[in-house]
Motif scaffolding. Structure first.
Motif, mmCIF file in Angstrom:
data_model
loop_
_atom_site.group_PDB
_atom_site.id
_atom_site.type_symbol
_atom_site.label_atom_id
_atom_site.label_comp_id
_atom_site.label_asym_id
_atom_site.label_seq_id
_atom_site.Cartn_x
_atom_site.Cartn_y
_atom_site.Cartn_z
ATOM 1 N N CYS A 160 8.481 -6.228 -1.181
ATOM 2 C CA CYS A 160 8.693 -4.800 -1.407
ATOM 3 C C CYS A 160 7.553 -4.029 -0.760
ATOM 4 O O CYS A 160 6.372 -4.353 -0.968
ATOM 5 C CB CYS A 160 8.761 -4.495 -2.905
ATOM 6 S SG CYS A 160 9.223 -2.792 -3.315
ATOM 7 N N ASP A 161 7.890 -3.030 0.026
ATOM 8 C CA ASP A 161 6.905 -2.215 0.731
ATOM 9 C C ASP A 161 6.732 -0.899 -0.024
ATOM 10 O O ASP A 161 7.633 -0.055 -0.043
ATOM 11 C CB ASP A 161 7.379 -1.951 2.155
ATOM 12 C CG ASP A 161 6.406 -1.098 2.952
ATOM 13 O OD1 ASP A 161 5.339 -0.745 2.409
ATOM 14 O OD2 ASP A 161 6.731 -0.775 4.105
ATOM 15 N N ALA A 162 5.599 -0.720 -0.653
ATOM 16 C CA ALA A 162 5.360 0.468 -1.474
ATOM 17 C C ALA A 162 5.431 1.752 -0.666
ATOM 18 O O ALA A 162 5.748 2.827 -1.203
ATOM 19 C CB ALA A 162 4.006 0.355 -2.173
ATOM 20 N N THR A 163 5.152 1.685 0.638
ATOM 21 C CA THR A 163 5.195 2.902 1.452
ATOM 22 C C THR A 163 6.620 3.416 1.647
ATOM 23 O O THR A 163 6.810 4.557 2.077
ATOM 24 C CB THR A 163 4.548 2.661 2.826
ATOM 25 O OG1 THR A 163 5.328 1.714 3.566
ATOM 26 C CG2 THR A 163 3.126 2.151 2.681
ATOM 27 N N LEU B 20 8.780 3.647 -0.848
ATOM 28 C CA LEU B 20 9.234 4.258 -2.095
ATOM 29 C C LEU B 20 9.128 5.778 -2.029
ATOM 30 O O LEU B 20 8.193 6.330 -1.444
ATOM 31 C CB LEU B 20 8.408 3.763 -3.281
ATOM 32 C CG LEU B 20 8.513 2.281 -3.646
ATOM 33 C CD1 LEU B 20 7.600 1.993 -4.828
ATOM 34 C CD2 LEU B 20 9.958 1.901 -3.965
ATOM 35 N N ALA B 21 10.105 6.453 -2.642
ATOM 36 C CA ALA B 21 10.004 7.902 -2.804
ATOM 37 C C ALA B 21 8.890 8.225 -3.794
ATOM 38 O O ALA B 21 8.491 7.387 -4.612
ATOM 39 C CB ALA B 21 11.335 8.464 -3.285
ATOM 40 N N THR B 22 8.398 9.437 -3.734
ATOM 41 C CA THR B 22 7.310 9.857 -4.611
ATOM 42 C C THR B 22 7.700 9.665 -6.074
ATOM 43 O O THR B 22 8.765 10.113 -6.512
ATOM 44 C CB THR B 22 6.958 11.327 -4.356
ATOM 45 O OG1 THR B 22 6.583 11.487 -2.981
ATOM 46 C CG2 THR B 22 5.816 11.773 -5.258
ATOM 47 N N GLY B 23 6.852 8.986 -6.820
ATOM 48 C CA GLY B 23 7.085 8.777 -8.241
ATOM 49 C C GLY B 23 8.003 7.617 -8.574
ATOM 50 O O GLY B 23 8.188 7.301 -9.761
ATOM 51 N N GLU B 24 8.557 6.954 -7.574
ATOM 52 C CA GLU B 24 9.541 5.912 -7.831
ATOM 53 C C GLU B 24 8.922 4.673 -8.478
ATOM 54 O O GLU B 24 9.577 3.986 -9.261
ATOM 55 C CB GLU B 24 10.237 5.527 -6.523
ATOM 56 C CG GLU B 24 11.484 4.696 -6.702
ATOM 57 C CD GLU B 24 12.590 5.425 -7.457
ATOM 58 O OE1 GLU B 24 13.390 4.744 -8.130
ATOM 59 O OE2 GLU B 24 12.657 6.673 -7.387
ATOM 60 N N GLN B 25 7.663 4.396 -8.178
ATOM 61 C CA GLN B 25 7.015 3.228 -8.793
ATOM 62 C C GLN B 25 6.992 3.341 -10.316
ATOM 63 O O GLN B 25 7.077 2.332 -11.025
ATOM 64 C CB GLN B 25 5.591 3.068 -8.254
ATOM 65 C CG GLN B 25 4.819 1.904 -8.851
ATOM 66 C CD GLN B 25 5.436 0.559 -8.536
ATOM 67 O OE1 GLN B 25 5.384 0.077 -7.417
ATOM 68 N NE2 GLN B 25 6.046 -0.067 -9.542
ATOM 69 N N ASP B 26 6.925 4.566 -10.843
ATOM 70 C CA ASP B 26 6.860 4.742 -12.293
ATOM 71 C C ASP B 26 8.135 4.307 -13.003
ATOM 72 O O ASP B 26 8.103 3.982 -14.193
ATOM 73 C CB ASP B 26 6.583 6.215 -12.626
ATOM 74 C CG ASP B 26 5.173 6.633 -12.259
ATOM 75 O OD1 ASP B 26 4.305 5.734 -12.141
ATOM 76 O OD2 ASP B 26 4.937 7.840 -12.088
ATOM 77 N N THR B 27 9.262 4.329 -12.325
ATOM 78 C CA THR B 27 10.527 3.971 -12.965
ATOM 79 C C THR B 27 11.091 2.659 -12.451
ATOM 80 O O THR B 27 12.163 2.227 -12.882
ATOM 81 C CB THR B 27 11.581 5.084 -12.737
ATOM 82 O OG1 THR B 27 11.838 5.224 -11.339
ATOM 83 C CG2 THR B 27 11.114 6.400 -13.298
ATOM 84 N N LEU B 28 10.388 1.987 -11.541
ATOM 85 C CA LEU B 28 10.942 0.830 -10.853
ATOM 86 C C LEU B 28 11.017 -0.410 -11.741
ATOM 87 O O LEU B 28 11.962 -1.194 -11.636
ATOM 88 C CB LEU B 28 10.096 0.530 -9.614
ATOM 89 C CG LEU B 28 10.676 -0.438 -8.591
ATOM 90 C CD1 LEU B 28 12.019 0.050 -8.064
ATOM 91 C CD2 LEU B 28 9.703 -0.648 -7.432
ATOM 92 N N GLY B 29 10.023 -0.607 -12.568
ATOM 93 C CA GLY B 29 10.058 -1.744 -13.476
ATOM 94 C C GLY B 29 9.372 -2.992 -12.953
ATOM 95 O O GLY B 29 9.280 -3.996 -13.674
ATOM 96 N N PHE B 30 8.896 -2.993 -11.715
ATOM 97 C CA PHE B 30 8.076 -4.089 -11.203
ATOM 98 C C PHE B 30 7.143 -3.534 -10.134
ATOM 99 O O PHE B 30 7.392 -2.463 -9.569
ATOM 100 C CB PHE B 30 8.941 -5.229 -10.653
ATOM 101 C CG PHE B 30 9.557 -4.962 -9.304
ATOM 102 C CD1 PHE B 30 8.991 -5.494 -8.140
ATOM 103 C CD2 PHE B 30 10.706 -4.192 -9.176
ATOM 104 C CE1 PHE B 30 9.558 -5.260 -6.889
ATOM 105 C CE2 PHE B 30 11.281 -3.959 -7.938
ATOM 106 C CZ PHE B 30 10.703 -4.488 -6.784
ATOM 107 N N GLN B 31 6.098 -4.261 -9.854
ATOM 108 C CA GLN B 31 5.128 -3.800 -8.875
ATOM 109 C C GLN B 31 5.667 -4.005 -7.466
ATOM 110 O O GLN B 31 5.932 -5.133 -7.060
ATOM 111 C CB GLN B 31 3.808 -4.561 -9.041
ATOM 112 C CG GLN B 31 2.700 -4.070 -8.140
ATOM 113 C CD GLN B 31 2.327 -2.617 -8.424
ATOM 114 O OE1 GLN B 31 2.182 -2.233 -9.584
ATOM 115 N NE2 GLN B 31 2.181 -1.818 -7.377
ATOM 116 N N CYS B 32 5.828 -2.896 -6.742
ATOM 117 C CA CYS B 32 6.347 -2.957 -5.379
ATOM 118 C C CYS B 32 5.234 -3.391 -4.439
ATOM 119 O O CYS B 32 4.420 -2.581 -3.997
ATOM 120 C CB CYS B 32 6.918 -1.611 -4.954
ATOM 121 S SG CYS B 32 7.618 -1.613 -3.278
#
Length: 486
Positions: free
Chosen positions: A449-452, A454-466
């Motif tokens: 998973c490439d964190a770059t 992700l849309a802004t704020g998406e990591q907070d709702t994703l449920g796993f570390q991107c």
């Protein structure tokens, strides 16, 4: 919104109801069988013409030779009892000649052997495993990798339909295409596993170097051209392919429920494609290198494709390449919204959860340019309660190139999750209660998973570390109220 529970009962009783009312007589037709090896297609057409409306049509408990592609159109209030079997030609050349000239309406992928159109149409098979079959004799096609003029088995383009207790045995390619609406499928069976091989039966080693030695084949007595095996490691690929590409169902219609599916097939068990809306697929088993429970592909050649409101629930994925999958093409348009995979058991799969918005045919060259900077958008996707194990090698039976058509950077082993996203176009995705383990029943699985992306704020709702590396569950924050699936 989803298929009414009373609809099926009403559909099955409609004929007797109108008869009891004395308004419309119910006609009954029995399809004549030649019983001499000749083509029964004319007999089938005659029965459906004679009993086109307000009728019961019965196939006897015998084998019928459907050696000519058939269109059954204009049906209204018809219940078909398939007590026998429908057999396609055993000769490949006969199939190819017939499908090349038929006027049957093509589907998204191929031309169907049976095209069925109408209103309130039921096709009911048999509880007996030997009957209610569609026999395709596909093994011979897979053995030599023949992809020329392969038919889809059937298109069921009806409004108000039921498919129940049917079996698809060794189909040539795709199974059922459902572009209609208000359709229910119950207790469906697919056998499209090669007779002469298993998922682990053949290994071919390939090294992408100009100095590569000829491929080394292992277990040659169990091998066939339809079964070559794959994993990939740095500087080395193990390639496996079975060229069947067999999809159980293509769903592109509205308000469709598949309840009860058991299948071994080399592509998607369920493929939800462009135009689909309000789909439920539940209570199934999916095996033999299946590509799993899939959305797509969407957006090919920049097309504007849409899928809405889909639920996959209570499935076992055994030896599959993927558990849950989404696939859209580089440069696509449109969207997929409100999709959920829930209560999924994984047994020896290559990838538990796979999402790509960057698909392209890798055997045809490098990733194409995307001048419009577009992608099929995805939103409100949920993966909930996944449990089970990954396999020992990353495998895919449809690889005929290196890298494989579905390769993404870093794909060197089985992964619990792969997110290959187009930047900023995937919104409100979340994984919860994910317990995917290695084949040794350990929890140290990896993700891509490439964190770059992700849309802004998406990591907070994703449920796993991107991030590329171990799967690390994270709290789901700021979930929007009222979200849910069906």
């Amino acid at each position: 919104m989803i298929f009414s529970k009373t609809f099926v009962a009403a559909l099955l009783l409609v004929l007797s109801a109108v008869a009891d009312a004395g308004k419309v007589p119910v006609k009954k037709c029995t399809v004549k069988a030649n019983k001499n090896g000749k083509d029964d297609s004319d007999n089938i057409l005659k029965a459906f013409k004679d009993c086109q409306t307000n009728s019961i049509i019965e196939f006897q408990k015998v084998d019928y030779n459907a050696h000519t592609p058939i269109t059954l159109a204009g049906l209204q209030n018809v219940v078909v009892h398939l007590k026998g079997n429908l057999n396609l030609p055993k000769d490949m050349a006969t199939v190819q000649r017939a499908i090349n000239v038929t006027l049957n309406q093509p589907s998204t992928y191929a031309t169907p052997w049976f095209y069925i159109h109408g209103t309130d149409v039921s096709i009911i098979g048999s509880k007996d495993s030997k009957w209610g079959r569609f026999n395709g004799y596909g093994q011979q096609w897979w053995d030599i990798g023949n992809r020329v003029l392969r038919p889809q088995l059937a298109t069921f383009n009806v409004t108000g339909g039921l498919l129940k207790d049917l079996k698809v045995i060794k189909p040539i390619a795709w199974g059922w295409n459902l572009p209609g609406k208000n359709i229910r499928v119950e207790n469906h069976f697919v056998d499209a596993a090669p007779n002469n091989a298993t998922r682990e039966s053949t290994v071919v080693r390939f090294q992408p170097s100009s100095q590569s030695k000829p491929a080394e084949r292992l277990s040659p007595t169990r091998a066939s051209p339809s079964t070559l095996m794959v994993t990939s490691k740095p500087e080395q690929f193990l390639i496996r392919t079975h060229l069947s590409l067999l999809i159980g169902f293509n769903l592109s219609g509205h308000n469709i429920t598949v309840d009860g599916y058991y299948g071994h097939n080399g592509d998607d068990c369920i493929s939800v494609i462009n135009g689909a809306k309000d789909i439920v697929a539940k209570n199934g088993y999916c095996g033999f290198s299946s590509h799993g429970l899939s959305i797509g592909s969407l957006g090919r050649n920049g097309a504007n494709h849409t899928v809405q409101n889909v639920l996959f629930k209570n499935w076992t994925m055994d030896g599959a390449v993927y558990g849950a999958r989404f696939k859209s093409w580089t440069g696509g348009n449109g969207f997929a919204d409100n999709v959920a995979w829930e209560d999924i058991t994984l047994i020896n799969v290559s990838t538990g959860i796979f999402v790509t918005q960057n698909y392209y045919d890798q055997d045809k060259g490098p990733r194409p340019e995307n001048p419009t900077k577009s992608s099929t958008r995805i939103s409100n996707f949920r993966w909930k309660n996944f449990k089970g194990t990954l396999g020992t090698n990353w495998t895919d039976g449809t690889c005929i190139s290196t890298p494989c058509w579905n390769y993404v950077p870093g794909l060197d082993e089985p992964k619990s999750v792969i997110f290959d996203l187009y930047p900023g176009t995937a919104l409100d995705l979340s994984l919860s209660k994910i317990d995917i383990r290695t084949n040794k029943n350990k929890k140290n699985t990896n993700v891509l998973c490439d964190a770059t992306s992700l849309a802004t704020g998406e990591q907070d709702t994703l449920g796993f570390q991107c991030a590329n590396g171990p799967f690390v569950a994270t709290p789901i924050k700021n979930n929007k109220p009222g979200q849910g699936h069906h």
